[in-house]
Design a protein around this motif. Structure first.
Motif, PDB file in Angstrom:
ATOM      1  N   SER A 104      48.945  28.047  41.138  1.00 22.17           N
ATOM      2  CA  SER A 104      48.133  27.090  41.890  1.00 22.17           C
ATOM      3  C   SER A 104      47.977  27.498  43.343  1.00 22.17           C
ATOM      4  CB  SER A 104      48.766  25.695  41.800  1.00 22.17           C
ATOM      5  OG  SER A 104      48.719  25.222  40.472  1.00 22.17           O
ATOM      6  N   GLU A 106      47.739  30.434  44.328  1.00 21.89           N
ATOM      7  CA  GLU A 106      46.852  31.604  44.347  1.00 21.89           C
ATOM      8  C   GLU A 106      45.536  31.310  43.615  1.00 21.89           C
ATOM      9  OE1 GLU A 106      49.301  34.456  42.426  1.00 21.89           O
ATOM     10  OE2 GLU A 106      50.674  34.694  44.104  1.00 21.89           O
ATOM     11  N   ARG A 107      45.228  30.044  43.533  1.00 24.77           N
ATOM     12  CA  ARG A 107      44.101  29.600  42.714  1.00 24.77           C
ATOM     13  C   ARG A 107      42.787  30.272  43.095  1.00 24.77           C
ATOM     14  NH1 ARG A 107      42.475  23.261  41.814  1.00 24.77           N
ATOM     15  NH2 ARG A 107      40.363  23.593  41.072  1.00 24.77           N
ATOM     16  N   SER A 108      42.474  30.289  44.392  1.00 27.72           N
ATOM     17  CA  SER A 108      41.193  30.860  44.837  1.00 27.72           C
ATOM     18  C   SER A 108      41.099  32.336  44.492  1.00 27.72           C
ATOM     19  CB  SER A 108      41.015  30.655  46.343  1.00 27.72           C
ATOM     20  OG  SER A 108      40.980  29.283  46.652  1.00 27.72           O
ATOM     21  N   PHE A 109      42.200  33.054  44.711  1.00 24.73           N
ATOM     22  CA  PHE A 109      42.227  34.491  44.417  1.00 24.73           C
ATOM     23  C   PHE A 109      42.010  34.738  42.925  1.00 24.73           C
ATOM     24  CE2 PHE A 109      44.676  38.156  42.905  1.00 24.73           C
ATOM     25  CZ  PHE A 109      44.100  39.188  43.632  1.00 24.73           C
ATOM     26  N   GLN A 111      40.700  32.744  40.621  1.00 26.19           N
ATOM     27  CA  GLN A 111      39.373  32.317  40.179  1.00 26.19           C
ATOM     28  C   GLN A 111      38.307  33.340  40.581  1.00 26.19           C
ATOM     29  OE1 GLN A 111      38.588  28.205  40.986  1.00 26.19           O
ATOM     30  NE2 GLN A 111      36.418  28.335  40.538  1.00 26.19           N
ATOM     31  N   ARG A 112      38.418  33.850  41.796  1.00 26.10           N
ATOM     32  CA  ARG A 112      37.429  34.816  42.285  1.00 26.10           C
ATOM     33  C   ARG A 112      37.546  36.160  41.566  1.00 26.10           C
ATOM     34  NH1 ARG A 112      39.099  34.879  47.021  1.00 26.10           N
ATOM     35  NH2 ARG A 112      40.256  36.843  47.010  1.00 26.10           N
TER      36      ARG A 112
END
Length: 451
Positions: A104, A106-109, A111-112
């Motif tokens: 959670s 590192e969610r943005s990383f 997802q991207r």
């Protein structure tokens, strides 16, 4: 749309139930043959037995023509791998349920880099919702429309409320403000009220209002609106960690009761400003020793629904402001609602709702006219948001001249960031967000609400 759901657990089943009801072509995938058979038979959907991370398994589920793959197995890594395989093979939209707090952060990383359309963490989502309820304890439930500019709040009418015995058409003269009562629950009866409706003590009312006006409305009807400052949480799971972190960051005080010593030590390291008590949170003597009666809020968050319910019932006359009960079993909702124990949060159901909302938003690009949809009161009422297009046939017609079906209420019009509580002389303009509350379930287009 063509949708694959990998995982037939509680979240997967709830998602399949809703998607099938909305007419999507759904295929479920799971290694458990009994679960696949049960879900596919109950909701009349296709079922494939196998590992969702296997390209061959997903191919047999018609991955090639799939619009969305939703991976909601109990294993985070499996969900991520399912989405990667689907994205690389079919370039479809992918949604993964991720519960581990390490992921959670590192969610943005993730997802991207993995090209995911959406990551949902049920415990984090539930924690945010509980935090909202504790910051606005007067409301049992809060739903938002028009990108947060309109709120639908549910609350119980108190014995001494100035709403009691007043017809709604007279209410605006007695209680000023920009609001509209749009739904009422009286025992087993669900009512879409008109101007002659008179609230009674014990009714559960839903009002549409601007978020900025909500606090003022509750003050006018003599309901306390003070946010919860000190909270006791019984149970020390992942949801508790997320919730405590949010409450502490907002300046609140948190006391956690957890029976497992090792978990208490973990929470002490993660939440250095929280008070951690190692003990049995179901022991009423311990709760009294820890001054339950001095708490503004209580969140019952153990792993057992029965314990959470009993604790909430015990605390009803002790906690000063707000009680929130965590439930895991969707099928008990109707029974729990009859108990009137305040706010009930089901992380699995909440995760399903957020996933479904994303799928519906996708549907806008391929013909659906619904921007947002909430199911209220155990799914017996729908609150729908429509965006008025430039070529809409209802644009420019006064509401008094439209012929609506029975049990349909135009609850709000959001125009250029402002809330309009609609009257007969109002009309729709291009770009308006229109909120409709109705007992006619399954509407896909505004025209279906007209006679």
């Amino acid at each position: 749309m063509q949708i694959i759901v990998v995982g037939c657990g509680k979240v997967g089943k709830e998602i399949v139930k809703q998607l099938a009801a909305e007419g999507h072509n759904v295929t479920v995938v799971d290694k458990n043959s009994e679960l696949v058979k049960s879900v596919s038979n109950e909701f009349d959907v296709m079922g494939v037995i196998g590992n969702g991370t296997s390209y061959m398994t997903l191919s047999s589920a018609d991955l090639e023509h799939t619009d969305v793959l939703i991976a909601v197995t109990p294993n985070d890594e499996v969900n991520l791998l399912c989405c990667v395989v689907a994205k690389k093979s079919a370039n479809c939209h992918t949604i993964a349920r991720i519960r581990n707090h390490v992921y959670s952060t590192e969610r943005s990383f993730i997802q991207r880099e993995l090209g995911l359309s959406m990551i949902i963490n049920p415990e984090m989502t539930a924690a945010r919702e509980i935090s909202r309820r504790l910051s606005f304890p007067s409301a049992i439930e809060i739903d938002t429309f028009a990108k947060g500019r309109v709120e639908l709040l549910k609350f119980e009418v108190a014995e001494n409320s100035p709403l009691v015995g007043v017809e709604l058409k007279q209410l605006s003269q007695k209680i000023s403000g920009n609001f509209l009562v749009c739904v009422a629950e009286r025992g087993e009866e669900i009512i879409i009220p008109d101007g002659n409706f008179m609230p009674q003590a014990g009714d559960i009312l839903g009002i549409i209002t601007d978020p900025a006006d909500a606090m003022a409305f509750f003050k006018r009807i003599k309901v306390k609106t003070n946010s919860v400052k000190n909270t006791m949480i019984v149970g020390g799971g992942q949801l508790t960690y997320y919730l405590a972190d949010l409450l502490l960051k907002s300046g609140g005080k948190v006391k956690i009761i957890e029976r497992d010593m090792e978990r208490c030590e973990e929470l002490s390291e993660l939440l250095d400003r929280a008070t951690i008590i190692c003990g049995d949170g179901t022991d009423v003597n311990l709760l009294d020793e820890e001054h339950l009666d001095q708490m503004d809020g209580l969140v019952t968050c153990t792993g057992m629904d029965e314990q959470n319910l009993v604790l909430s019932l015990y605390a009803q006359d002790k906690v000063r402001t707000k009680i929130v009960t965590k439930m895991s079993h969707v099928q008990y909702d109707e029974v729990v609602n009859r108990m009137h124990i305040g706010s009930v949060i089901n992380p699995k159901k909440l995760a399903a709702v957020h996933i479904l909302r994303y799928v519906r938003a996708m549907g806008n690009t391929i013909g659906s006219k619904i921007e947002t949809m909430y199911r209220l009161i155990d799914g017996k009422v729908e609150a729908l948001e429509f965006i008025v297009s430039a070529d809409s046939k209802v644009k420019g017609i006064k509401l008094m001249d439209m012929k609506f079906k029975k049990n349909v209420l135009i609850a709000a019009i959001a125009r250029q960031g402002k809330l309009i509580v609609p009257g007969g002389q109002d009309e729709f303009k291009t770009g308006d967000s229109v909120v409709v509350v109705t007992k006619n379930l399954g509407c896909r287009d505004f025209s279906e609400l007209l006679r």
